[in-house]
Enzyme design. Structure first.
Site, PDB file in Angstrom:
ATOM      1  N   LYS A 197      13.641  -0.834 -13.566  1.00  0.00           N
ATOM      2  CA  LYS A 197      13.551   0.173 -14.631  1.00  0.00           C
ATOM      3  C   LYS A 197      13.794   1.563 -14.049  1.00  0.00           C
ATOM      4  O   LYS A 197      14.615   2.325 -14.535  1.00  0.00           O
ATOM      5  CB  LYS A 197      12.178   0.098 -15.303  1.00  0.00           C
ATOM      6  CG  LYS A 197      11.967   1.142 -16.377  1.00  0.00           C
ATOM      7  CD  LYS A 197      10.609   1.021 -17.066  1.00  0.00           C
ATOM      8  CE  LYS A 197      10.469   2.158 -18.066  1.00  0.00           C
ATOM      9  NZ  LYS A 197       9.174   2.131 -18.793  1.00  0.00           N
ATOM     10  N   GLU A 203      11.053  -1.596  -2.528  1.00  0.00           N
ATOM     11  CA  GLU A 203      11.358  -2.991  -2.169  1.00  0.00           C
ATOM     12  C   GLU A 203      12.694  -3.433  -2.756  1.00  0.00           C
ATOM     13  O   GLU A 203      13.514  -4.065  -2.086  1.00  0.00           O
ATOM     14  CB  GLU A 203      10.256  -3.920  -2.694  1.00  0.00           C
ATOM     15  CG  GLU A 203       8.895  -3.720  -2.049  1.00  0.00           C
ATOM     16  CD  GLU A 203       7.968  -2.883  -2.896  1.00  0.00           C
ATOM     17  OE1 GLU A 203       6.772  -3.208  -2.960  1.00  0.00           O
ATOM     18  OE2 GLU A 203       8.448  -1.906  -3.512  1.00  0.00           O
ATOM     19  N   GLY A 257       7.590  -1.779 -17.889  1.00  0.00           N
ATOM     20  CA  GLY A 257       8.123  -2.773 -16.961  1.00  0.00           C
ATOM     21  C   GLY A 257       7.567  -4.162 -17.206  1.00  0.00           C
ATOM     22  O   GLY A 257       8.292  -5.144 -17.336  1.00  0.00           O
ATOM     23  N   ARG A 258       6.268  -4.281 -17.351  1.00  0.00           N
ATOM     24  CA  ARG A 258       5.644  -5.588 -17.514  1.00  0.00           C
ATOM     25  C   ARG A 258       5.821  -6.129 -18.934  1.00  0.00           C
ATOM     26  O   ARG A 258       5.331  -7.207 -19.259  1.00  0.00           O
ATOM     27  CB  ARG A 258       4.173  -5.543 -17.110  1.00  0.00           C
ATOM     28  CG  ARG A 258       3.362  -4.482 -17.808  1.00  0.00           C
ATOM     29  CD  ARG A 258       1.973  -4.347 -17.189  1.00  0.00           C
ATOM     30  NE  ARG A 258       1.242  -3.253 -17.794  1.00  0.00           N
ATOM     31  CZ  ARG A 258       1.338  -1.978 -17.389  1.00  0.00           C
ATOM     32  NH1 ARG A 258       2.148  -1.657 -16.395  1.00  0.00           N
ATOM     33  NH2 ARG A 258       0.622  -1.012 -17.988  1.00  0.00           N
ATOM     34  N   GLU A 343      -2.548  -4.992 -14.544  1.00  0.00           N
ATOM     35  CA  GLU A 343      -1.886  -3.689 -14.480  1.00  0.00           C
ATOM     36  C   GLU A 343      -2.088  -2.919 -15.789  1.00  0.00           C
ATOM     37  O   GLU A 343      -2.089  -1.692 -15.815  1.00  0.00           O
ATOM     38  CB  GLU A 343      -0.386  -3.844 -14.180  1.00  0.00           C
ATOM     39  CG  GLU A 343       0.245  -2.575 -13.600  1.00  0.00           C
ATOM     40  CD  GLU A 343       1.677  -2.784 -13.148  1.00  0.00           C
ATOM     41  OE1 GLU A 343       1.916  -2.921 -11.936  1.00  0.00           O
ATOM     42  OE2 GLU A 343       2.575  -2.824 -14.023  1.00  0.00           O
ATOM     43  N   HIS A 374      -7.407 -30.667  -8.148  1.00  0.00           N
ATOM     44  CA  HIS A 374      -7.683 -31.094  -6.763  1.00  0.00           C
ATOM     45  C   HIS A 374      -7.923 -29.881  -5.867  1.00  0.00           C
ATOM     46  O   HIS A 374      -7.774 -29.963  -4.652  1.00  0.00           O
ATOM     47  CB  HIS A 374      -6.515 -31.947  -6.275  1.00  0.00           C
ATOM     48  CG  HIS A 374      -6.222 -33.050  -7.243  1.00  0.00           C
ATOM     49  ND1 HIS A 374      -6.888 -34.251  -7.248  1.00  0.00           N
ATOM     50  CD2 HIS A 374      -5.379 -33.083  -8.322  1.00  0.00           C
ATOM     51  CE1 HIS A 374      -6.456 -35.006  -8.252  1.00  0.00           C
ATOM     52  NE2 HIS A 374      -5.548 -34.307  -8.924  1.00  0.00           N
ATOM     53  N   LYS A 488       1.666   3.529  -2.584  1.00  0.00           N
ATOM     54  CA  LYS A 488       3.093   3.825  -2.321  1.00  0.00           C
ATOM     55  C   LYS A 488       3.244   5.231  -1.763  1.00  0.00           C
ATOM     56  O   LYS A 488       3.984   5.471  -0.802  1.00  0.00           O
ATOM     57  CB  LYS A 488       3.891   3.713  -3.621  1.00  0.00           C
ATOM     58  CG  LYS A 488       3.946   2.339  -4.266  1.00  0.00           C
ATOM     59  CD  LYS A 488       4.823   2.420  -5.514  1.00  0.00           C
ATOM     60  CE  LYS A 488       4.644   1.281  -6.461  1.00  0.00           C
ATOM     61  NZ  LYS A 488       5.462   1.442  -7.688  1.00  0.00           N
TER      62      LYS A 488
HETATM   63  O1  F6P Z   1       4.521  -0.681  -8.974  1.00  0.00           O
HETATM   64  C1  F6P Z   1       4.331  -1.133 -10.199  1.00  0.00           C
HETATM   65  C2  F6P Z   1       5.595  -1.119 -10.992  1.00  0.00           C
HETATM   66  O2  F6P Z   1       5.919   0.149 -11.389  1.00  0.00           O
HETATM   67  C3  F6P Z   1       5.475  -2.054 -12.165  1.00  0.00           C
HETATM   68  O3  F6P Z   1       4.851  -1.474 -13.264  1.00  0.00           O
HETATM   69  C4  F6P Z   1       6.911  -2.415 -12.394  1.00  0.00           C
HETATM   70  O4  F6P Z   1       7.044  -3.542 -13.186  1.00  0.00           O
HETATM   71  C5  F6P Z   1       7.384  -2.620 -10.967  1.00  0.00           C
HETATM   72  O5  F6P Z   1       6.694  -1.633 -10.212  1.00  0.00           O
HETATM   73  C6  F6P Z   1       8.847  -2.509 -10.735  1.00  0.00           C
HETATM   74  O6  F6P Z   1       9.330  -1.278 -11.170  1.00  0.00           O
HETATM   75  P1  F6P Z   1      10.910  -1.056 -11.433  1.00  0.00           P
HETATM   76  O7  F6P Z   1      11.326  -1.991 -12.492  1.00  0.00           O
HETATM   77  O8  F6P Z   1      11.008   0.391 -11.819  1.00  0.00           O
HETATM   78  O9  F6P Z   1      11.620  -1.335 -10.131  1.00  0.00           O
END
Ligand code: F6P
Length: 501
Positions: A197, A203, A257-258, A343, A374, A488
């Site tokens: 987003k 990452e 995002g979620r 979150e 199990h 972060k």
């Molecule tokens: O760090 C949390 C977050 O911002 C989430 O809310 C989001 O889904 C995820 O990182 C990834 O963010 P992006 O889609 O901006 O890479």
């Protein structure tokens, strides 16, 4: 007035005291209609709430609290695109991605972008999208994290093997994740799709750079642009990576995002299972949106499940809740719900920034059934504390409901009954202490007619609205996530310090 000062809250505290020594078994004995009284439907889903530590009066009192907390008005704000995410000053209008908004311009824009990425997915499935060497692209590697990964990965895997190109996911900064996703891939026939987003998540950008290095190292003669696509709210940040404008799919900033799997972030789902499956996913969610919008609160499933969560956290002190899907292909559901609920609800200040005097989000965890029988069920049956459970079951599968599915579901129901009744359900008096289980442990059974796109869409929308209901009663913002920035930022500052800049 804070929620705890409301008479509805006080009434629940009284009911809690009254139910303290009442066993679930006794609630069944006292009410022969209990199973049907606590059965609720929403879209394709059927929920059985009868094994919970509630009676009819308590469920009514929970609904009264939801009403007193202003849920109906807040629900209207959410579903009409009002600014409900106050700290970021925007709507949280993910429902508009599956239930066309009244505003024609917004509806047209959303439909236009949806058609664009679904058409691209269909062209990929038809082998009409080729790489720079003219090779058909038969593998799609989706690079994203959090909401840009968990939902798309869950649904793609829930619907079974891909009927189109292979679709793989890489999210972790640990290079092993991307290495495994690229293993066996040929650059000439691979499409890298970066889903972010913000297009600024470290990452994801590190994985994208590594994937582009992999591509260039292995196919220096090929043009990476033909093997690249992106999904983001920031096309301007994707461009420097060489993503062609026509290969950038977007969605509005007001989709969290979620809550974004319903947008182009779900492109992996469409590539693996096709346009029709994606539309059915949206339709399943839209059926729950309609139910949430119109069903009376007393039979409104997201409301009832949300308020059950409040009941266990705030009146019984449950610090966690578990989700046990009795379906192998739903094995990613607990991880998805961890982000959705923790979150969204992992907050300790109210909408005005005042510290909360009540608990909010429990720790959400889970494991797939029957594997969980199990491992975690030992604690669930005999642990010192109890954990409210959601158990998901699928009524029939591709083969109409084979004997193994029947066995699986019989296991799930037996476990729920054993948790509710304890070892006394086995009726044998002489059991050594170490083999006794106290029972009186609540669970909700959620039945899906089959594991198809429509039902999966419905389940995920159900949990989204369940989460919103709790945020209203706790008076917290379910749509921001300022807390994730802290770690972060510290890492970034240390990196900067290391670079001595
Ligand atoms: O760090 C949390 C977050 O911002 C989430 O809310 C989001 O889904 C995820 O990182 C990834 O963010 P992006 O889609 O901006 O890479």
């Amino acid at each position: 007035m804070t929620v705890t000062e409301m008479p509805e809250w006080q009434a629940l505290a009284q009911r809690r005291r009254a139910l303290d020594q009442i066993r679930i078994a006794a609630l069944f004995d006292d009410d022969p209609q209990r199973s049907s009284r606590f059965a609720f439907e929403a879209g394709p889903l059927v929920a059985d709430l009868s094994r919970n530590r509630i009676d009819a009066g308590t469920l009514g009192a929970l609904v009264a609290l939801a009403r007193a907390a202003g849920l109906e008005a807040r629900r209207g704000e959410l579903l009409t695109g009002a600014v409900v995410n106050r700290s970021e000053g925007r709507p949280a209008w993910h429902t508009a991605l599956r239930t066309a908004p009244h505003d024609p311009a917004t509806a047209r824009a959303l439909a236009g972008e949806r058609d664009r990425f679904l058409q691209f997915a269909e062209q990929l499935r038809a082998g009409q999208v080729t790489g720079s060497g003219g090779t058909t692209l038969d593998t799609v590697v989706c690079i994203g994290i959090g909401g840009s990964d968990l939902g798309p990965r869950l649904v793609t895997e829930a619907l079974g093997p891909s009927s189109g190109p292979r679709v793989r996911f890489a999210s972790n900064l640990d290079r092993a994740d991307l290495d495994d996703a690229l293993r066996g891939c040929q650059p000439a026939s691979t499409l890298l799709v970066c889903i972010s987003k913000s297009f600024s998540t470290l990452e994801t950008l590190e994985n994208l750079r590594a994937a582009l290095r992999w591509f260039k190292d292995q196919a220096a003669d090929l043009d990476p642009a033909a093997h690249l696509a992106a999904v983001t709210c920031r096309p301007d940040l994707a461009a420097p990576f060489g993503v062609a404008p026509e290969r950038v799919f977007t969605f509005p900033e007001w989709v969290g995002g979620r809550y974004s799997l319903w947008s182009a972030c779900g492109i992996g789902i469409a590539v693996a299972h096709g346009r029709q499956a994606f539309i059915e996913l949206l339709d399943g969610a839209a059926a729950i949106d309609a139910h949430f919008a119109s069903a009376p609160l007393a039979s409104n499933l997201p409301v009832l499940l949300g308020m059950l969560g409040i009941w266990y956290v705030n009146f019984w002190g449950a610090g966690s809740r578990a989700v046990i899907p009795y379906a192998h292909r739903l094995r990613h559901l607990p991880a998805y719900l961890q982000q959705l609920e923790m979150e969204s609800l992992g907050k300790s200040v109210d909408q005005a920034g005042a510290p909360l005097a009540i608990d909010t989000a429990p720790v959400v965890w889970g494991e797939v059934g029957s594997n969980a029988q199990h491992s975690v069920f030992q604690l669930l049956h005999q642990g010192t504390g109890w954990v409210p459970l959601d158990i998901l079951l699928v009524t029939s599968n591709e083969s109409g409901g084979d004997s193994r599915l029947r066995l699986l579901n019989r296991f799930a129901v037996a476990q729920a009954d054993a948790l509710a009744y304890g070892s006394e359900v086995l009726g044998d008096a002489e059991r050594p202490a170490h083999a006794l289980a106290p029972g009186n442990r609540p669970s909700t059974l959620l039945w899906l007619p089959q594991l198809d796109a429509h039902s999966v869409g419905a389940v995920l929308a159900l949990y989204e609205h369940r989460t919103f209901v709790q945020s209203v009663v706790w008076n917290i913002n379910a749509f921001d996530q300022w807390g994730v920035q802290i770690g972060k930022e510290l890492m970034a500052r240390r990196s900067q310090a290391d670079r001595g800049t």
